[in-house]
Design a protein around this motif. Structure first.
Motif, PDB file in Angstrom:
ATOM      1  N   PHE A 642       0.854  -1.170   0.000  1.00 28.42           N
ATOM      2  CA  PHE A 642       0.000   0.000   0.000  1.00 28.42           C
ATOM      3  C   PHE A 642       0.903   1.237   0.000  1.00 28.42           C
ATOM      4  O   PHE A 642       2.068   1.185   0.381  1.00 28.42           O
ATOM      5  N   TRP A 643       0.338   2.389  -0.405  1.00 26.70           N
ATOM      6  CA  TRP A 643       1.170   3.585  -0.526  1.00 26.70           C
ATOM      7  C   TRP A 643       1.797   3.981   0.793  1.00 26.70           C
ATOM      8  O   TRP A 643       2.951   4.428   0.837  1.00 26.70           O
ATOM      9  N   ILE A 644       1.085   3.794   1.912  1.00 28.87           N
ATOM     10  CA  ILE A 644       1.647   4.158   3.207  1.00 28.87           C
ATOM     11  C   ILE A 644       2.805   3.237   3.569  1.00 28.87           C
ATOM     12  O   ILE A 644       3.791   3.661   4.186  1.00 28.87           O
ATOM     13  N   GLU A 645       2.702   1.972   3.166  1.00 31.81           N
ATOM     14  CA  GLU A 645       3.802   1.032   3.416  1.00 31.81           C
ATOM     15  C   GLU A 645       5.045   1.437   2.627  1.00 31.81           C
ATOM     16  O   GLU A 645       6.177   1.330   3.126  1.00 31.81           O
ATOM     17  N   ARG A 646       4.844   1.904   1.404  1.00 27.63           N
ATOM     18  CA  ARG A 646       5.976   2.311   0.581  1.00 27.63           C
ATOM     19  C   ARG A 646       6.701   3.509   1.208  1.00 27.63           C
ATOM     20  O   ARG A 646       7.932   3.550   1.256  1.00 27.63           O
ATOM     21  N   VAL A 647       5.922   4.453   1.691  1.00 25.42           N
ATOM     22  CA  VAL A 647       6.510   5.638   2.331  1.00 25.42           C
ATOM     23  C   VAL A 647       7.294   5.231   3.577  1.00 25.42           C
ATOM     24  O   VAL A 647       8.439   5.671   3.798  1.00 25.42           O
ATOM     25  N   LEU A 648       6.686   4.373   4.400  1.00 21.10           N
ATOM     26  CA  LEU A 648       7.352   3.933   5.629  1.00 21.10           C
ATOM     27  C   LEU A 648       8.591   3.090   5.323  1.00 21.10           C
ATOM     28  O   LEU A 648       9.594   3.156   6.049  1.00 21.10           O
ATOM     29  N   ALA A 649       8.521   2.293   4.247  1.00 22.49           N
ATOM     30  CA  ALA A 649       9.672   1.463   3.872  1.00 22.49           C
ATOM     31  C   ALA A 649      10.866   2.329   3.488  1.00 22.49           C
ATOM     32  O   ALA A 649      12.003   2.085   3.925  1.00 22.49           O
ATOM     33  N   VAL A 650      10.622   3.351   2.669  1.00 20.16           N
ATOM     34  CA  VAL A 650      11.711   4.245   2.261  1.00 20.16           C
ATOM     35  C   VAL A 650      12.251   5.017   3.472  1.00 20.16           C
ATOM     36  O   VAL A 650      13.476   5.152   3.641  1.00 20.16           O
ATOM     37  N   ALA A 651      11.343   5.491   4.324  1.00 21.46           N
ATOM     38  CA  ALA A 651      11.770   6.228   5.522  1.00 21.46           C
ATOM     39  C   ALA A 651      12.590   5.333   6.445  1.00 21.46           C
ATOM     40  O   ALA A 651      13.641   5.742   6.962  1.00 21.46           O
ATOM     41  N   GLY A 652      12.116   4.104   6.650  1.00 23.76           N
ATOM     42  CA  GLY A 652      12.860   3.171   7.500  1.00 23.76           C
ATOM     43  C   GLY A 652      14.209   2.814   6.909  1.00 23.76           C
ATOM     44  O   GLY A 652      15.215   2.708   7.629  1.00 23.76           O
ATOM     45  N   GLY A 653      14.258   2.657   5.583  1.00 21.05           N
ATOM     46  CA  GLY A 653      15.528   2.360   4.927  1.00 21.05           C
ATOM     47  C   GLY A 653      16.529   3.487   5.083  1.00 21.05           C
ATOM     48  O   GLY A 653      17.710   3.253   5.373  1.00 21.05           O
ATOM     49  N   LEU A 654      16.065   4.721   4.902  1.00 24.45           N
ATOM     50  CA  LEU A 654      16.960   5.872   5.068  1.00 24.45           C
ATOM     51  C   LEU A 654      17.449   5.987   6.506  1.00 24.45           C
ATOM     52  O   LEU A 654      18.611   6.333   6.756  1.00 24.45           O
ATOM     53  N   LEU A 656      17.913   3.494   8.537  1.00 20.92           N
ATOM     54  CA  LEU A 656      18.922   2.449   8.729  1.00 20.92           C
ATOM     55  C   LEU A 656      20.252   2.822   8.075  1.00 20.92           C
ATOM     56  O   LEU A 656      21.324   2.441   8.566  1.00 20.92           O
ATOM     57  N   LEU A 657      20.179   3.552   6.985  1.00 19.97           N
ATOM     58  CA  LEU A 657      21.410   3.929   6.297  1.00 19.97           C
ATOM     59  C   LEU A 657      22.140   5.069   6.994  1.00 19.97           C
ATOM     60  O   LEU A 657      23.358   5.179   6.895  1.00 19.97           O
ATOM     61  N   TYR A 658      21.384   5.924   7.699  1.00 17.72           N
ATOM     62  CA  TYR A 658      22.030   7.036   8.402  1.00 17.72           C
ATOM     63  C   TYR A 658      22.797   6.499   9.615  1.00 17.72           C
ATOM     64  O   TYR A 658      22.250   5.791  10.457  1.00 17.72           O
ATOM     65  N   PRO A 659      24.094   6.779   9.708  1.00 20.28           N
ATOM     66  CA  PRO A 659      24.930   6.184  10.755  1.00 20.28           C
ATOM     67  C   PRO A 659      24.751   6.833  12.131  1.00 20.28           C
ATOM     68  O   PRO A 659      25.554   7.673  12.545  1.00 20.28           O
ATOM     69  N   HIS A 660      23.702   6.447  12.835  1.00 15.25           N
ATOM     70  CA  HIS A 660      23.454   6.966  14.175  1.00 15.25           C
ATOM     71  C   HIS A 660      22.640   5.930  14.937  1.00 15.25           C
ATOM     72  O   HIS A 660      21.760   5.274  14.369  1.00 15.25           O
ATOM     73  N   GLY A 667      14.810   2.798  12.397  1.00 18.70           N
ATOM     74  CA  GLY A 667      14.774   2.048  11.146  1.00 18.70           C
ATOM     75  C   GLY A 667      14.461   0.583  11.355  1.00 18.70           C
ATOM     76  O   GLY A 667      13.672  -0.013  10.610  1.00 18.70           O
ATOM     77  N   LEU A 668      15.065  -0.032  12.387  1.00 17.24           N
ATOM     78  CA  LEU A 668      14.817  -1.452  12.660  1.00 17.24           C
ATOM     79  C   LEU A 668      13.378  -1.692  13.096  1.00 17.24           C
ATOM     80  O   LEU A 668      12.764  -2.700  12.724  1.00 17.24           O
ATOM     81  N   VAL A 669      12.817  -0.756  13.877  1.00 16.09           N
ATOM     82  CA  VAL A 669      11.414  -0.901  14.307  1.00 16.09           C
ATOM     83  C   VAL A 669      10.489  -0.855  13.095  1.00 16.09           C
ATOM     84  O   VAL A 669       9.578  -1.687  12.946  1.00 16.09           O
ATOM     85  N   LEU A 670      10.713   0.114  12.204  1.00 13.79           N
ATOM     86  CA  LEU A 670       9.899   0.214  10.996  1.00 13.79           C
ATOM     87  C   LEU A 670      10.083  -1.004  10.103  1.00 13.79           C
ATOM     88  O   LEU A 670       9.120  -1.536   9.533  1.00 13.79           O
ATOM     89  N   PHE A 671      11.321  -1.452   9.977  1.00 14.12           N
ATOM     90  CA  PHE A 671      11.637  -2.616   9.138  1.00 14.12           C
ATOM     91  C   PHE A 671      10.906  -3.857   9.658  1.00 14.12           C
ATOM     92  O   PHE A 671      10.239  -4.571   8.886  1.00 14.12           O
TER      93      PHE A 671
END
Length: 698
Positions: A642-654, A656-660, A667-671
């Motif tokens: 669903f569109w909301i899942e896509r938004v959350l997936a990209v946000a969670g991925g970013l 996870l990629l940000y080193p903090h 990111g792990l919670v969203l993932f």
């Protein structure tokens, strides 16, 4: 399933790759060009082995070969593609003369603090010839930039604001451009005349050995039966092809003529099939052990060995291809595409019997890791490729003869040297060189000796564009050094970003992409590394991450619309719409737009000052982040999202990629949440089946 003919491949290369748009000469001119290219390669090999010439002789000779051949092979305009004009011959002779001037006047030039009137005219001629050769062989963008830098150097007093400087008089400018090692004969040309040329020669020998086709066969064998197999074949083969081609367009046309028709047959859209090949082929320059030509410039620019650069680039390159792999997998699942049928795959036994063809790549890695110089490693790699050529089944029996001959020569020589009380290390080196020379001579007298000659000619032909680009880049570097422009622009960039690292990185990214549109990666890297990279370094970033940052975005320009040459070439193969192909390629290569920020903010990704546990954690979060972003971009994971899942997936991925630490937790919670929901909710809201096939797949 049809692939492009050799003529069609050449036509696409001429259209989208300026460095491949050479004319087909005939008659006596063809013979002159052939022997000129052969002499160019033989001279470079001779210099590598003996290295007896000072750089002030070697670099002009390298330039003279390049200029003389460029004016014969590259037309002044597209309308002049056929017969050569009188001025082509004249410019070729002048180019050779400019290259010969330094060796002929070496003693006088090296002892004199000022240039004579004759030197002045030769220097002016050298600059003009370099600019024209660059325009012909590389294109207008880098030529215009180099010209503007010369104008800036001369008219510095008239420049506005912080750009103003006291100006450089014409005599001083000409002297610095051609009679020092800070202009045309500077670092870029030095790298072209050593590292780059030999690795281009190594790639040419690999092609003649049949390694390029073997990469395709091996990729089909390993990945063909998987979901969306042909797309994964394209990714795997293009990553390998990057070791023998430094051009994104060349990569697309050669491997894409094979993989794109396979993807279309399976059911991928034209634009998506072309985008997969364009994104993967562009990434070939990021893949160690042999990266794009610009990577060799880093050796001189930041003063570290090539193995350190290749090792640092390994994890980012793997993440880049992992991102493309995941997105093609999700696209195949979304469309319901299968893998290739068993009868479409090559014979596994036959493919695995030829694993020895990978020996040169393994050898290069070993030579670089063992501490040998890049030049020596490249030369040994060429010799390894020649030996591998002898291992072909039809030649294998002859190998015993070659080894026997080498041993028969080496044994008496060893006793003669030992009895003369010569040190053991000299004896051992003599034996190694003697054995290699014997094998080489035996190979050259083999019935397929023409392969070696053709490899030498092809390697030199490929190097011509690099010679022109690095000579023009030397003009830019020389002006930056003479005027201090690099530091001025770096300070202004930092000031524009208000001292914020992320904003400075963003501005640098935009500059690198714009400069990379239509320019070769080598020239793009030289400009951005002298102008933009210092801005990043001023904010406390180490040299290697800063230079890799601009290197990445210079390469990504090949798939970034509106001037995405690799994507346009892929569209030429697939028959798709070029801009859409470029947009899809940029989407698939989203990792390349994110990873450089990651390794600047978290140098652990480059294996700098890290431990195994911290590296493992960074890798885990990075791969998880790429997985989430890939799913969000395509809109499919275990089912359609669903569109909301896509938004959350990209946000969670970013996140996870940000080193903090905090962003990793978010990111792990969203993932984990999205993964759970994907398993619980098996259907779309309207209750349709999970898989919907495209028209092409039907």
């Amino acid at each position: 399933m049809s692939s492009l003919s050799h003529e069609e491949q050449q036509q696409l290369m001429h259209q989208y790759d300026r460095e491949s748009a050479s004319r087909n000469v005939t008659g006596w001119v063809a013979k002159v060009v052939f022997f000129g290219l052969l002499a160019f390669s033989l001279y470079q090999v001779w210099f590598t082995v003996f290295a007896q010439l000072p750089v002030q002789m070697h670099r002009p000779i390298h330039l003279g070969f390049g200029l003389g051949l460029i004016f014969l092979l590259y037309p002044a305009t597209k309308r002049k593609q056929g017969k050569l004009s009188w001025y082509d011959y004249a410019l070729s002779i002048l180019g050779i003369g400019v290259g010969a001037y330094w060796p002929l006047q070496y003693n006088q030039l090296i002892q004199s603090a000022e240039i004579s009137q004759m030197d002045f005219y030769v220097g002016i001629l050298a600059v003009l010839l370099v600019l024209e050769a660059t325009r012909r062989a590389v294109g207008l963008p880098i030529t215009i930039i180099a010209t503007l830098f010369l104008v800036y150097a001369y008219w510095g007093r008239q420049m506005p604001g912080f750009l103003a400087h006291r100006g450089v008089d014409l005599d001083t400018l000409v002297q610095s451009m051609y009679f020092t090692t800070e202009g045309i004969l500077g670092t870029p040309l030095a790298v072209s005349s050593t590292f780059i040329f030999l690795f281009l020669l190594f790639g040419a020998f690999l092609v003649k050995t049949g390694v390029g086709q073997y990469f395709n066969d091996l990729a089909v064998t390993l990945a063909g039966k998987r979901t969306g197999g042909p797309a994964k074949v394209a990714i795997f083969s293009s990553a390998l092809q990057g070791t023998i081609s430094g051009s994104s367009v060349a990569n697309v046309v050669t491997s894409g003529s094979f993989t794109i028709p396979m993807m279309k047959k399976l059911g991928y859209r034209k634009e998506f099939a072309g985008a997969v090949e364009a994104a993967a082929s562009t990434g070939g320059q990021l893949m160690p052990p042999i990266m794009g030509a610009a990577a060799f410039l880093m050796i001189e620019f930041i003063g570290i060995d090539y193995w350190t650069i290749a090792k640092a680039a390994a994890i980012p390159a793997v993440l880049y291809f992992t991102g493309i792999w995941m997105m093609t997998h999700f696209e195949a699942k979304r469309l319901g595409l299968r893998g290739m049928a068993e009868e479409e795959l090559p014979d596994r036994k036959e493919v695995f019997k030829r694993l020895y063809l990978l020996a040169p790549i393994i050898a290069i890695i070993f030579f670089l890791a063992s501490g040998l110089s890049v030049i020596t490693a490249a030369f040994y790699g060429i010799l390894t490729t020649i030996i591998v050529g002898l291992l072909r089944p039809e030649k294998f029996r002859k190998l015993y003869i070659y080894v026997f001959v080498a041993g028969a020569v080496a044994y008496p020589v060893y006793h003669a040297l030992a009895s003369a009380s010569i040190p053991n290390d000299i004896i051992q080196n003599s034996l190694v060189w003697g054995a290699m020379a014997t094998i080489l001579v035996s190979y050259l007298f083999d019935e397929n000796w023409k392969d070696s000659v053709e490899a030498l000619v092809d390697g030199a032909r490929t190097a011509l564009g690099v010679v022109a680009a690095t000579a023009a880049a030397g003009i830019i570097v020389g002006v930056v050094t003479k005027t201090g422009l690099g530091l001025k622009l770096a300070n202004s960039l930092v000031e524009l970003a208000n001292g914020q690292l992320l904003l400075t990185l963003f501005f640098t990214m935009i500059a690198a992409i714009i400069l990379g549109m239509g320019s070769p990666t080598t020239a793009n890297y030289v400009i951005t590394s002298t102008i933009a990279a210092p801005a990043i370094i001023l904010l406390g970033v180490a040299d290697l991450p800063a230079h890799l940052f601009v290197f990445y975005f210079g390469i990504v320009a090949d798939i970034t619309p509106p001037v995405a040459l690799a994507a346009f070439a892929a569209a030429g193969v697939s028959g798709g719409e070029p801009i859409r192909t470029g947009a899809n390629a940029a989407k698939l290569a989203i990792a390349a737009f994110i990873i450089p920020y990651m390794f600047v903010l978290s140098p652990e990704l480059l294996m700098i000052d890290t431990t195994i546990p911290s590296l493992a954690w960074v890798l885990f979060t990075a791969v998880s982040g790429m997985l989430a972003i890939g799913a969000g971009m395509i809109g499919y994971w275990y089912r359609k999202m669903f569109w909301i899942e896509r938004v959350l997936a990209v946000a969670g991925g970013l996140a996870l990629l940000y080193p903090h630490a905090l962003s990793d937790i978010i990111g792990l919670v969203l993932f984990a949440s999205l993964l759970t929901v994907q398993f619980i909710v098996k259907r779309e809201w309207i209750g349709e089946p999970v898989v919907k096939m495209s028209k092409e797949a039907k």
